[in-house]
Design a protein around this motif. Structure first.
Motif, PDB file in Angstrom:
ATOM      1  N   MET A   1       0.818  -1.210   0.000  1.00  0.00           N
ATOM      2  CA  MET A   1       0.000   0.000   0.000  1.00  0.00           C
ATOM      3  C   MET A   1       0.854   1.263   0.000  1.00  0.00           C
ATOM      4  N   TRP A   2       2.060   1.168   0.544  1.00  0.00           N
ATOM      5  CA  TRP A   2       2.984   2.307   0.583  1.00  0.00           C
ATOM      6  C   TRP A   2       3.576   2.609  -0.789  1.00  0.00           C
ATOM      7  N   THR A   3       3.753   1.602  -1.605  1.00  0.00           N
ATOM      8  CA  THR A   3       4.468   1.761  -2.872  1.00  0.00           C
ATOM      9  C   THR A   3       3.824   2.739  -3.839  1.00  0.00           C
ATOM     10  N   PRO A   4       2.496   2.695  -4.087  1.00  0.00           N
ATOM     11  CA  PRO A   4       1.932   3.639  -5.064  1.00  0.00           C
ATOM     12  C   PRO A   4       2.151   5.109  -4.729  1.00  0.00           C
ATOM     13  N   PRO A   5       1.831   5.588  -3.514  1.00  0.00           N
ATOM     14  CA  PRO A   5       2.099   7.011  -3.264  1.00  0.00           C
ATOM     15  C   PRO A   5       3.588   7.348  -3.304  1.00  0.00           C
ATOM     16  N   HIS A   6       4.426   6.415  -2.867  1.00  0.00           N
ATOM     17  CA  HIS A   6       5.871   6.631  -2.930  1.00  0.00           C
ATOM     18  C   HIS A   6       6.334   6.789  -4.378  1.00  0.00           C
ATOM     19  N   PHE A   7       5.918   5.876  -5.239  1.00  0.00           N
ATOM     20  CA  PHE A   7       6.426   5.881  -6.613  1.00  0.00           C
ATOM     21  C   PHE A   7       5.726   6.925  -7.476  1.00  0.00           C
ATOM     22  N   TRP A   8       4.433   7.144  -7.255  1.00  0.00           N
ATOM     23  CA  TRP A   8       3.743   8.165  -8.036  1.00  0.00           C
ATOM     24  C   TRP A   8       4.263   9.563  -7.715  1.00  0.00           C
ATOM     25  N   ALA A   9       4.718   9.777  -6.472  1.00  0.00           N
ATOM     26  CA  ALA A   9       5.331  11.066  -6.144  1.00  0.00           C
ATOM     27  C   ALA A   9       6.562  11.289  -7.012  1.00  0.00           C
ATOM     28  N   LEU A  10       7.360  10.237  -7.194  1.00  0.00           N
ATOM     29  CA  LEU A  10       8.511  10.321  -8.090  1.00  0.00           C
ATOM     30  C   LEU A  10       8.065  10.510  -9.530  1.00  0.00           C
ATOM     31  N   ALA A  11       7.060   9.745  -9.949  1.00  0.00           N
ATOM     32  CA  ALA A  11       6.600   9.803 -11.337  1.00  0.00           C
ATOM     33  C   ALA A  11       6.087  11.185 -11.718  1.00  0.00           C
ATOM     34  N   LEU A  12       5.549  11.933 -10.758  1.00  0.00           N
ATOM     35  CA  LEU A  12       5.026  13.262 -11.057  1.00  0.00           C
ATOM     36  C   LEU A  12       6.113  14.224 -11.512  1.00  0.00           C
ATOM     37  N   PHE A  13       7.329  14.098 -10.927  1.00  0.00           N
ATOM     38  CA  PHE A  13       8.355  15.043 -11.356  1.00  0.00           C
ATOM     39  C   PHE A  13       9.354  14.451 -12.353  1.00  0.00           C
ATOM     40  N   VAL A  14       9.122  13.230 -12.820  1.00  0.00           N
ATOM     41  CA  VAL A  14       9.926  12.687 -13.934  1.00  0.00           C
ATOM     42  C   VAL A  14       9.009  12.146 -15.033  1.00  0.00           C
ATOM     43  N   GLN A  15       7.769  12.631 -15.070  1.00  0.00           N
ATOM     44  CA  GLN A  15       6.798  12.072 -16.005  1.00  0.00           C
ATOM     45  C   GLN A  15       7.181  12.273 -17.465  1.00  0.00           C
ATOM     46  N   THR A  16       7.927  13.338 -17.773  1.00  0.00           N
ATOM     47  CA  THR A  16       8.325  13.549 -19.170  1.00  0.00           C
ATOM     48  C   THR A  16       9.216  12.424 -19.668  1.00  0.00           C
ATOM     49  N   ASP A  17      10.036  11.871 -18.777  1.00  0.00           N
ATOM     50  CA  ASP A  17      10.875  10.731 -19.140  1.00  0.00           C
ATOM     51  C   ASP A  17      10.011   9.533 -19.528  1.00  0.00           C
ATOM     52  N   TYR A  18       9.008   9.231 -18.693  1.00  0.00           N
ATOM     53  CA  TYR A  18       8.141   8.093 -18.978  1.00  0.00           C
ATOM     54  C   TYR A  18       7.345   8.313 -20.263  1.00  0.00           C
ATOM     55  N   ALA A  19       6.881   9.533 -20.481  1.00  0.00           N
ATOM     56  CA  ALA A  19       6.115   9.831 -21.700  1.00  0.00           C
ATOM     57  C   ALA A  19       6.985   9.651 -22.937  1.00  0.00           C
ATOM     58  N   LYS A  20       8.241  10.041 -22.834  1.00  0.00           N
ATOM     59  CA  LYS A  20       9.150   9.971 -23.977  1.00  0.00           C
ATOM     60  C   LYS A  20       9.388   8.542 -24.448  1.00  0.00           C
ATOM     61  N   VAL A  21       9.400   7.586 -23.497  1.00  0.00           N
ATOM     62  CA  VAL A  21       9.671   6.191 -23.865  1.00  0.00           C
ATOM     63  C   VAL A  21       8.401   5.341 -23.932  1.00  0.00           C
ATOM     64  N   GLY A  22       7.243   5.969 -23.762  1.00  0.00           N
ATOM     65  CA  GLY A  22       5.986   5.256 -23.943  1.00  0.00           C
ATOM     66  C   GLY A  22       5.550   4.372 -22.799  1.00  0.00           C
ATOM     67  N   ILE A  23       6.053   4.642 -21.576  1.00  0.00           N
ATOM     68  CA  ILE A  23       5.617   3.869 -20.412  1.00  0.00           C
ATOM     69  C   ILE A  23       4.362   4.533 -19.840  1.00  0.00           C
ATOM     70  N   PRO A  24       3.257   3.788 -19.708  1.00  0.00           N
ATOM     71  CA  PRO A  24       1.986   4.407 -19.308  1.00  0.00           C
ATOM     72  C   PRO A  24       1.840   4.625 -17.808  1.00  0.00           C
ATOM     73  N   MET A  25       2.772   5.375 -17.235  1.00  0.00           N
ATOM     74  CA  MET A  25       2.630   5.714 -15.823  1.00  0.00           C
ATOM     75  C   MET A  25       1.392   6.592 -15.637  1.00  0.00           C
ATOM     76  N   LEU A  26       0.810   6.535 -14.466  1.00  0.00           N
ATOM     77  CA  LEU A  26      -0.459   7.220 -14.220  1.00  0.00           C
ATOM     78  C   LEU A  26      -0.425   8.710 -14.568  1.00  0.00           C
ATOM     79  N   PRO A  27       0.619   9.477 -14.213  1.00  0.00           N
ATOM     80  CA  PRO A  27       0.615  10.896 -14.587  1.00  0.00           C
ATOM     81  C   PRO A  27       0.591  11.116 -16.099  1.00  0.00           C
ATOM     82  N   VAL A  28       1.194  10.193 -16.839  1.00  0.00           N
ATOM     83  CA  VAL A  28       1.231  10.318 -18.293  1.00  0.00           C
ATOM     84  C   VAL A  28      -0.131  10.015 -18.909  1.00  0.00           C
ATOM     85  N   VAL A  29      -0.781   8.988 -18.400  1.00  0.00           N
ATOM     86  CA  VAL A  29      -2.039   8.518 -18.982  1.00  0.00           C
ATOM     87  C   VAL A  29      -3.247   9.290 -18.454  1.00  0.00           C
ATOM     88  N   ALA A  30      -3.283   9.502 -17.138  1.00  0.00           N
ATOM     89  CA  ALA A  30      -4.473  10.100 -16.520  1.00  0.00           C
ATOM     90  C   ALA A  30      -4.288  11.559 -16.110  1.00  0.00           C
TER      91      ALA A  30
END
Length: 304
Positions: A179-208
């Motif tokens: 239960m701890w992992t999603p808020p921990h990792f999504w916090a990171l994903a929010l400030f590196v979301q451009t990286d995930y978008a660039k390589v096509g990984i559907p992280m939640l900030p990129v998709v939603a």
């Protein structure tokens, strides 16, 4: 010349980097806490062997993750310096290294400690290296939610290494990290979301989008707080752990609320997402340390 540099033998530090040592430190710590908090004694040599196996298997799974994601890592600023995308190692070496570490750790755990802990250790490797890396991560924005189970196994494995069986407490420890992992990792994903978008990984900030992600972070933080109090409520842990879980949970929820209520585009050099990500690591270390302190306090008879 770059070509001549690529012909040099791979440095041992590159193999070490494949194991993701910073991530491994949290794996080792939670695994050790599970072993020390278990209501059983284990010979120090066997205890050391169990934690060593957890560490080696985690390193092997991390190497397999980087073997599979070498092309993705090359396209992300955060990971471009890793041994494979940087051209300091060939993919086959990373794959063989990962398989050897994982298989060796599982076999040693089974022979030296017990086969139940070895089986769950093997499951954790497959969960991360295949189920999360190969199947979940590139397919669904819920990848980190379901994939969170990979990092939640260590305290369960440590507990079972000491006791030889599964009970409710190690399952609860698994669920807390899950239960701890999603808020921990999504916090990171929010400030590196451009990286995930660039390589096509559907992280939640990129998709939603950011707003939905922040709401999800707040929801998981709100669910995490009562979950961490369950070990205290059922008598599996005492007051030291319970008070620590309550105070840590309130602080975690307060930071998650800042993230959840933050509006996109606000100018804040100390973004709440970064504060939450940093605190979330400290949170897990202190929570599990409190669990061990609580257990040893009860043994020594000075539990308040």
């Amino acid at each position: 010349m770059n070509d001549s540099k690529l012909l040099l033998p791979t440095d041992w530090r590159d193999f070490f980097a494949l194991t993701k040592p910073r991530v491994m430190s949290l794996v080792i710590f939670t695994g050790l806490c599970g072993l020390l908090a278990a209501p059983a004694t284990i010979h120090p040599v066997l205890g050391f062997t169990a934690i060593l196996c957890i560490a080696i298997a985690a390193g092997g799974a991390a190497a397999l993750n980087q073997w599979w994601e070498a092309d993705i890592d090359a396209g992300m600023k955060r990971t471009a310096g890793r041994p494979l995308p940087a051209g300091r190692m060939d993919r086959e070496s990373a794959r063989d290294f990962g398989v050897a570490l994982s298989a060796g750790a599982v076999l040693l755990m089974g022979l030296a400690v017990n086969w139940l802990s070895a089986a769950i250790l093997a499951l954790s490797v497959v969960y991360y290296a295949w189920f999360y890396t190969v199947w979940l991560k590139p397919r669904t924005p819920q990848n980190i939610v379901i994939g969170g189970g990979a990092g939640a196994f260590p305290p369960m494995i440590g507990w079972i290494a000491a006791t030889g069986h599964i009970s409710l407490m190690p399952v609860l420890l698994f669920l807390i990290i899950f239960m701890w992992t999603p808020p921990h990792f999504w916090a990171l994903a929010l400030f590196v979301q451009t990286d995930y978008a660039k390589v096509g990984i559907p992280m939640l900030p990129v998709v939603a989008g950011e707003r939905t992600t922040r709401r999800h972070i707040l929801a998981y933080a709100a669910l995490l707080l009562p979950l961490t109090l369950v070990p205290w409520a059922i008598g599996g842990a005492g007051r030291i752990y319970g008070v620590a879980a309550l105070l840590l949970g309130i602080a975690f929820l307060a930071l998650a609320t800042q993230v959840g209520l933050r509006q996109s585009g606000e100018d804040d050099p100390m973004r709440p997402e970064k504060r939450l990500f940093g605190f979330s690591i400290l949170y897990l270390f202190v929570l599990f340390a409190a669990l061990v302190a609580d257990h040893w306090a009860s043994i020594e008879g000075w539990q308040p």
